[in-house]
Scaffold this active site. Structure first.
Site, PDB file in Angstrom:
ATOM      1  N   GLN A  37       0.839  -1.210   0.000  1.00  0.00           N
ATOM      2  CA  GLN A  37       0.000   0.000   0.000  1.00  0.00           C
ATOM      3  C   GLN A  37       0.872   1.258   0.000  1.00  0.00           C
ATOM      4  O   GLN A  37       1.946   1.281   0.596  1.00  0.00           O
ATOM      5  CB  GLN A  37      -0.928   0.008   1.218  1.00  0.00           C
ATOM      6  N   HIS A  64       0.769  -4.630   2.880  1.00  0.00           N
ATOM      7  CA  HIS A  64      -0.579  -4.785   3.449  1.00  0.00           C
ATOM      8  C   HIS A  64      -0.767  -6.249   3.822  1.00  0.00           C
ATOM      9  O   HIS A  64      -1.144  -6.558   4.930  1.00  0.00           O
ATOM     10  CB  HIS A  64      -1.665  -4.315   2.463  1.00  0.00           C
ATOM     11  N   PHE A 114      -2.713  -5.096  13.358  1.00  0.00           N
ATOM     12  CA  PHE A 114      -2.712  -5.258  11.899  1.00  0.00           C
ATOM     13  C   PHE A 114      -2.121  -6.630  11.535  1.00  0.00           C
ATOM     14  O   PHE A 114      -2.696  -7.391  10.767  1.00  0.00           O
ATOM     15  CB  PHE A 114      -1.877  -4.122  11.293  1.00  0.00           C
ATOM     16  N   HIS A 117      -4.399  -9.452  12.497  1.00  0.00           N
ATOM     17  CA  HIS A 117      -5.523  -9.540  11.555  1.00  0.00           C
ATOM     18  C   HIS A 117      -5.094 -10.250  10.267  1.00  0.00           C
ATOM     19  O   HIS A 117      -5.797 -11.130   9.770  1.00  0.00           O
ATOM     20  CB  HIS A 117      -6.034  -8.132  11.242  1.00  0.00           C
ATOM     21  N   GLU A 118      -3.929  -9.855   9.735  1.00  0.00           N
ATOM     22  CA  GLU A 118      -3.472 -10.448   8.463  1.00  0.00           C
ATOM     23  C   GLU A 118      -3.176 -11.940   8.635  1.00  0.00           C
ATOM     24  O   GLU A 118      -3.503 -12.752   7.775  1.00  0.00           O
ATOM     25  CB  GLU A 118      -2.238  -9.702   7.934  1.00  0.00           C
ATOM     26  N   LYS A 121      -6.751 -13.769   9.291  1.00  0.00           N
ATOM     27  CA  LYS A 121      -7.637 -13.818   8.130  1.00  0.00           C
ATOM     28  C   LYS A 121      -7.005 -14.552   6.945  1.00  0.00           C
ATOM     29  O   LYS A 121      -7.656 -15.371   6.304  1.00  0.00           O
ATOM     30  CB  LYS A 121      -8.020 -12.390   7.719  1.00  0.00           C
ATOM     31  N   HIS A 122      -5.734 -14.247   6.662  1.00  0.00           N
ATOM     32  CA  HIS A 122      -5.111 -14.783   5.445  1.00  0.00           C
ATOM     33  C   HIS A 122      -4.059 -15.868   5.723  1.00  0.00           C
ATOM     34  O   HIS A 122      -4.047 -16.907   5.081  1.00  0.00           O
ATOM     35  CB  HIS A 122      -4.466 -13.646   4.644  1.00  0.00           C
TER      36      HIS A 122
HETATM   37  P1  5GP Z   1     -11.760  -4.310   0.015  1.00  0.00           P
HETATM   38  O1  5GP Z   1     -13.185  -4.658   0.091  1.00  0.00           O
HETATM   39  O2  5GP Z   1     -11.358  -3.105   0.806  1.00  0.00           O
HETATM   40  O3  5GP Z   1     -11.151  -4.351  -1.366  1.00  0.00           O
HETATM   41  O4  5GP Z   1     -11.011  -5.508   0.760  1.00  0.00           O
HETATM   42  C1  5GP Z   1     -11.199  -5.764   2.105  1.00  0.00           C
HETATM   43  C2  5GP Z   1     -10.363  -6.943   2.501  1.00  0.00           C
HETATM   44  O5  5GP Z   1     -10.848  -8.130   1.872  1.00  0.00           O
HETATM   45  C3  5GP Z   1      -8.896  -6.898   2.080  1.00  0.00           C
HETATM   46  O6  5GP Z   1      -8.122  -6.137   2.911  1.00  0.00           O
HETATM   47  C4  5GP Z   1      -8.538  -8.343   2.117  1.00  0.00           C
HETATM   48  O7  5GP Z   1      -8.362  -8.798   3.439  1.00  0.00           O
HETATM   49  C5  5GP Z   1      -9.768  -8.968   1.536  1.00  0.00           C
HETATM   50  N1  5GP Z   1      -9.679  -9.047   0.057  1.00  0.00           N
HETATM   51  C6  5GP Z   1     -10.196  -8.161  -0.850  1.00  0.00           C
HETATM   52  N2  5GP Z   1      -9.972  -8.567  -2.097  1.00  0.00           N
HETATM   53  C7  5GP Z   1      -9.278  -9.738  -1.988  1.00  0.00           C
HETATM   54  C8  5GP Z   1      -8.766 -10.653  -2.944  1.00  0.00           C
HETATM   55  O8  5GP Z   1      -8.880 -10.499  -4.166  1.00  0.00           O
HETATM   56  N3  5GP Z   1      -8.116 -11.737  -2.449  1.00  0.00           N
HETATM   57  C9  5GP Z   1      -7.969 -11.966  -1.126  1.00  0.00           C
HETATM   58  N4  5GP Z   1      -7.315 -13.070  -0.741  1.00  0.00           N
HETATM   59  N5  5GP Z   1      -8.455 -11.130  -0.204  1.00  0.00           N
HETATM   60  C10 5GP Z   1      -9.090 -10.030  -0.625  1.00  0.00           C
HETATM   61  P1  5GP Z   2      -8.155  -6.304   5.336  1.00  0.00           P
HETATM   62  O1  5GP Z   2      -8.607  -5.126   4.608  1.00  0.00           O
HETATM   63  O2  5GP Z   2      -6.756  -6.803   5.144  1.00  0.00           O
HETATM   64  O3  5GP Z   2      -9.148  -7.377   5.642  1.00  0.00           O
HETATM   65  O4  5GP Z   2      -8.143  -5.619   6.735  1.00  0.00           O
HETATM   66  C1  5GP Z   2      -7.278  -4.632   7.094  1.00  0.00           C
HETATM   67  C2  5GP Z   2      -7.571  -4.437   8.546  1.00  0.00           C
HETATM   68  O5  5GP Z   2      -6.398  -4.016   9.161  1.00  0.00           O
HETATM   69  C3  5GP Z   2      -8.629  -3.386   8.793  1.00  0.00           C
HETATM   70  O6  5GP Z   2      -9.370  -3.743   9.936  1.00  0.00           O
HETATM   71  C4  5GP Z   2      -7.815  -2.145   9.068  1.00  0.00           C
HETATM   72  O7  5GP Z   2      -8.428  -1.267   9.951  1.00  0.00           O
HETATM   73  C5  5GP Z   2      -6.573  -2.755   9.709  1.00  0.00           C
HETATM   74  N1  5GP Z   2      -5.354  -1.991   9.409  1.00  0.00           N
HETATM   75  C6  5GP Z   2      -4.488  -1.601  10.331  1.00  0.00           C
HETATM   76  N2  5GP Z   2      -3.487  -0.914   9.765  1.00  0.00           N
HETATM   77  C7  5GP Z   2      -3.744  -0.877   8.450  1.00  0.00           C
HETATM   78  C8  5GP Z   2      -3.056  -0.300   7.350  1.00  0.00           C
HETATM   79  O8  5GP Z   2      -2.010   0.333   7.458  1.00  0.00           O
HETATM   80  N3  5GP Z   2      -3.606  -0.485   6.125  1.00  0.00           N
HETATM   81  C9  5GP Z   2      -4.771  -1.186   5.937  1.00  0.00           C
HETATM   82  N4  5GP Z   2      -5.239  -1.302   4.700  1.00  0.00           N
HETATM   83  N5  5GP Z   2      -5.451  -1.723   6.961  1.00  0.00           N
HETATM   84  C10 5GP Z   2      -4.924  -1.588   8.205  1.00  0.00           C
END
Ligand code: 5GP
Ligand code: 5GP
Length: 229
Positions: A37, A64, A114, A117-118, A121-122
Site C-alpha cells: 500500500q 498490506h 494489523f 488480523h493479516e 484472516k489470510h
Molecule cells: P476491500 O473490500 O477493501 O477491497 O477488501 C477488504 C479486505 O478483503 C482486504 O483487505 C482483504 O483482506 C480482503 N480481500 C479483498 N480482495 C481480496 C482478494 O482479491 N483476495 C484476497 N485473498 N483477499 C481479498
Molecule cells: P483487510 O482489509 O486486510 O481485511 O483488513 C485490514 C484491517 O487491518 C482493517 O481492519 C484495518 O483497519 C486494519 N489496518 C491496520 N493498519 C492498516 C493499514 O495500514 N492499512 C490497511 N489497509 N489496513 C490496516
C-alpha cells in the site's frame, strides 16, 4: 446383497469420497496476492490515518498482506481458529516489520493488531505451506525483491502529487520487478483517483513472483495521482 443395492452402496461411497476431496481442496489455494500500500493514498482517503507509535513511516510502499487466493477470484479466509497469532515467534522480526509493514489505522498503535488480523484472516489459510514465522518472513523477503518505489522513480514516476497514466505505472513496475502488477486506486476528497495498492502474484511456496492468473479489478480513473507522503 442384491447387485442393485451393491451398486448403490458403491455409488454412495464414491460420492462421499468426491465430496471429501472437494472439502479438503477448499482449504488449499492456487497462488498468493502480495499486496503493498502507498501510505499517502491510505491517508488521503476519507478515513484519514494515524502514524504508528514508532513515528511517521518512511515515504515508501508498505506491506498490506500476503493473501492466499483461488484462480477463480475467490479466496479462503480465517481458516484456523486454533492458530492464534503468537508474538513470541516473531519477536526478532518486529523491528523489520515496523519498517516494512507499518500500520496506519487509528488510533495510533504498534502494529500488532494489523499483523494479527493479516495472520488470522489470510495467513491461517496457507498453513499447509508456511507456518506463522515463515509467513511473515516470506512477506518481508518479497518486499525486498519487489522494490516498487525504485521501479517507479526509475521511470520518472514520483510521489509528488502529479498524475500519471495507468499504462505508464504498470509498465514501470513490469520493467523494474519483472511481472505485471494489479493496481488498485482510491478516490480522495477532491475526487482524484490515486494509486493506493499494488498487487503482485506469488507461487504457493511464497517465494517466487509469477504472472497473475487473475488481476484484481482496477477501479482507477484514466489519470492517476501519485500523492506525496
Ligand atoms: P476491500 O473490500 O477493501 O477491497 O477488501 C477488504 C479486505 O478483503 C482486504 O483487505 C482483504 O483482506 C480482503 N480481500 C479483498 N480482495 C481480496 C482478494 O482479491 N483476495 C484476497 N485473498 N483477499 C481479498
Ligand atoms: P483487510 O482489509 O486486510 O481485511 O483488513 C485490514 C484491517 O487491518 C482493517 O481492519 C484495518 O483497519 C486494519 N489496518 C491496520 N493498519 C492498516 C493499514 O495500514 N492499512 C490497511 N489497509 N489496513 C490496516
Amino acid at each position: 446383497m442384491k447387485l442393485n443395492s451393491l451398486c448403490s452402496v458403491i455409488i454412495i461411497h464414491l460420492f462421499v469420497l468426491q465430496c471429501l476431496s472437494v472439502v479438503c481442496r477448499s482449504q488449499d489455494f492456487d497462488f498468493f496476492y502480495f499486496v503493498q500500500q502507498w501510505p499517502g493514498a491510505y491517508c488521503d482517503t476519507k478515513r484519514s490515518c494515524c502514524y504508528p507509535r514508532t513515528g511517521k513511516p518512511a515515504a515508501d510502499f508498505g506491506i498490506h498482506g500476503l493473501w492466499p487466493n483461488y484462480k477463480d477470484g475467490g479466496y479462503p479466509s480465517d481458516c484456523d481458529p486454533d492458530a492464534r497469532f503468537d508474538k513470541s515467534e516473531i519477536s526478532d522480526l518486529i523491528p523489520t516489520m515496523e519498517k516494512e509493514w507499518p500500520t496506519l489505522s487509528c488510533p495510533s498503535n504498534d502494529g500488532i493488531k494489523f499483523w494479527t488480523h493479516e495472520w488470522t484472516k489470510h495467513g491461517t489459510c496457507s498453513e499447509s505451506e508456511l507456518d506463522q514465522r515463515q509467513y511473515f518472513e516470506a512477506a518481508i523477503a518479497l518486499k525486498r525483491k519487489a522494490n516498487l518505489l525504485h521501479a517507479l522513480t526509475d521511470a520518472g514516476i514520483k510521489p509528488n502529487d502529479e498524475f500519471y497514466k495507468m499504462e505508464e505505472i504498470r509498465d514501470a513496475i513490469k520493467e523494474g520487478v519483472g511481472y505485471t502488477p494489479g493496481i488498485e486506486c482510491n478516490v480522495d476528497q477532491s475526487g482524484n483517483s490515486q494509486i493506493y495498492q499494488v498487487y503482485l502474484c506469488v507461487d504457493t511456496s511464497g517465494s517466487d513472483f509469477i504472472e497473475c492468473p487473475l488481476l484484481p479489478r482496477a477501479r482507477c480513473g484514466s489519470s492517476i495521482q501519485f500523492p506525496k507522503f
